[in-house]
Design a protein around this motif. Structure first.
Motif, PDB file in Angstrom:
ATOM      1  N   ILE A  68       7.194   7.081   3.682  1.00  0.00           N
ATOM      2  CA  ILE A  68       7.887   5.793   3.726  1.00  0.00           C
ATOM      3  C   ILE A  68       8.409   5.509   5.130  1.00  0.00           C
ATOM      4  O   ILE A  68       8.271   4.391   5.645  1.00  0.00           O
ATOM      5  CB  ILE A  68       9.055   5.776   2.724  1.00  0.00           C
ATOM      6  N   THR A  69       8.985   6.529   5.768  1.00  0.00           N
ATOM      7  CA  THR A  69       9.529   6.362   7.112  1.00  0.00           C
ATOM      8  C   THR A  69       8.452   5.950   8.099  1.00  0.00           C
ATOM      9  O   THR A  69       8.655   5.081   8.956  1.00  0.00           O
ATOM     10  CB  THR A  69      10.208   7.660   7.588  1.00  0.00           C
TER      11      THR A  69
ATOM     12  N   PRO B 194      12.048  -3.484   0.222  1.00  0.00           N
ATOM     13  CA  PRO B 194      11.639  -2.559  -0.852  1.00  0.00           C
ATOM     14  C   PRO B 194      11.428  -1.129  -0.362  1.00  0.00           C
ATOM     15  O   PRO B 194      11.736  -0.170  -1.088  1.00  0.00           O
ATOM     16  CB  PRO B 194      10.320  -3.169  -1.356  1.00  0.00           C
ATOM     17  N   LEU B 195      10.922  -0.987   0.862  1.00  0.00           N
ATOM     18  CA  LEU B 195      10.706   0.355   1.414  1.00  0.00           C
ATOM     19  C   LEU B 195      12.037   1.016   1.756  1.00  0.00           C
ATOM     20  O   LEU B 195      12.210   2.222   1.557  1.00  0.00           O
ATOM     21  CB  LEU B 195       9.826   0.284   2.663  1.00  0.00           C
ATOM     22  N   GLN B 196      12.974   0.235   2.274  1.00  0.00           N
ATOM     23  CA  GLN B 196      14.287   0.792   2.585  1.00  0.00           C
ATOM     24  C   GLN B 196      14.977   1.290   1.321  1.00  0.00           C
ATOM     25  O   GLN B 196      15.587   2.363   1.322  1.00  0.00           O
ATOM     26  CB  GLN B 196      15.138  -0.263   3.291  1.00  0.00           C
TER      27      GLN B 196
ATOM     28  N   GLU C 291       2.050   7.095  -6.586  1.00  0.00           N
ATOM     29  CA  GLU C 291       1.015   8.093  -6.882  1.00  0.00           C
ATOM     30  C   GLU C 291       1.494   9.489  -6.511  1.00  0.00           C
ATOM     31  O   GLU C 291       1.254  10.461  -7.249  1.00  0.00           O
ATOM     32  CB  GLU C 291      -0.269   7.751  -6.123  1.00  0.00           C
ATOM     33  N   MET C 292       2.164   9.605  -5.375  1.00  0.00           N
ATOM     34  CA  MET C 292       2.678  10.908  -4.936  1.00  0.00           C
ATOM     35  C   MET C 292       3.742  11.428  -5.904  1.00  0.00           C
ATOM     36  O   MET C 292       3.787  12.627  -6.206  1.00  0.00           O
ATOM     37  CB  MET C 292       3.255  10.795  -3.521  1.00  0.00           C
ATOM     38  N   LYS C 293       4.581  10.516  -6.403  1.00  0.00           N
ATOM     39  CA  LYS C 293       5.618  10.929  -7.349  1.00  0.00           C
ATOM     40  C   LYS C 293       4.997  11.379  -8.664  1.00  0.00           C
ATOM     41  O   LYS C 293       5.470  12.342  -9.278  1.00  0.00           O
ATOM     42  CB  LYS C 293       6.592   9.776  -7.579  1.00  0.00           C
TER      43      LYS C 293
ATOM     44  N   ALA D  84       0.835  -1.204   0.000  1.00  0.00           N
ATOM     45  CA  ALA D  84       0.000   0.000   0.000  1.00  0.00           C
ATOM     46  C   ALA D  84       0.870   1.254   0.000  1.00  0.00           C
ATOM     47  O   ALA D  84       0.582   2.233  -0.697  1.00  0.00           O
ATOM     48  CB  ALA D  84      -0.932  -0.006   1.213  1.00  0.00           C
ATOM     49  N   CYS D  85       1.962   1.220   0.767  1.00  0.00           N
ATOM     50  CA  CYS D  85       2.863   2.373   0.834  1.00  0.00           C
ATOM     51  C   CYS D  85       3.567   2.584  -0.504  1.00  0.00           C
ATOM     52  O   CYS D  85       3.668   3.718  -0.990  1.00  0.00           O
ATOM     53  CB  CYS D  85       3.886   2.167   1.940  1.00  0.00           C
TER      54      CYS D  85
END
Length: 230
Positions: free
Chosen positions: A36-37, A55-57, A21-23, A14-15
């Motif tokens: 993300i943090t 993947p988030l890191q 989308e934000m990008k 989801a993140c």
């Protein structure tokens, strides 16, 4: 996968989707980094070594590197931001290294070589920003080694490696040429760096040229691939 890991994976996915989308909306990079943090802290508030976090890191590190690039490109940036940049680069490095180790030591039977190669490319980018061009060369070579196992020689992934190697060697040559004013032994090193820069940039240009021809043929702009792009 346990229920808790299912839940973690859902939060991660989801993140990642929200970040994309934000990008696309060109939202503030620091806002994206905060998003993300927040998710990272939620899925692994204590133990940050779970594979699902990798993947988030990686994504967080890439965003932080983009933030540092943006600040560096701003001629009116406050010199006090140098300390902020150092902090962001350190956080980026820590996240890239953590993700690399997670992928390297993964025991789920999946092939994470592509992800590891991407991480090495980002480490090279980070090295360049720090001015550590020798490290940039070494990290990019690692990426090239892995990508050469996964992609054909005529591919964007390989061309990018040669391009960044060329740029890294160029700055190494530039630095060693300046230092050679006090240490004449570095003149030869600078010359070798310059040769490596030219060789790698020519390889990159050749591959990109071939890719352009292939695309032109695909789009029927050209009928054959007979043009010589070497």
């Amino acid at each position: 996968m346990s229920a808790s890991k299912d839940s973690i994976q859902e939060q991660v996915n989801a993140c990642l989707k929200k970040v994309d989308e934000m990008k696309e909306k060109n939202e503030d990079l620091e806002k994206i980094a905060d998003e993300i943090t927040t998710t990272l802290n939620a899925v692994c508030p204590v133990d940050e070594t779970i594979l699902e976090a990798a993947p988030l890191q990686y994504k967080l590190a890439c965003i932080l590197i983009d933030i540092v690039h943006k600040r560096s490109d701003d001629e009116n940036a406050d010199e006090e931001l140098d300390g902020v940049n150092e902090d962001d680069m350190q956080i980026a490095w820590e996240n890239l290294e953590s993700a690399r180790i997670l992928y390297k030591n993964a025991e789920d039977g999946k092939d994470y070589r592509k992800e590891i190669a991407d991480i090495y490319m980002s480490l090279g980018d980070l090295d360049m920003e720090k001015g550590d061009f020798e490290a940039a060369v070494n990290d990019t070579k690692e990426a090239l080694k892995i990508r050469s196992e996964l992609f054909p020689e005529v591919s964007r992934k390989i061309a990018d490696c040669y391009f960044f190697l060329g740029i890294s060697y160029f700055y190494m040559a530039q630095n060693n040429a300046l230092l050679s004013e006090d240490d004449k032994s570095l003149e030869k090193v600078a010359e070798e760096n310059a040769k490596e820069s030219k060789t790698n940039l020519e390889k990159s240009r050749s591959i990109f040229g071939k890719l352009c021809v292939e695309k032109a043929v695909e789009l029927k702009v050209l009928e054959t691939k007979e043009e010589d792009w070497e």
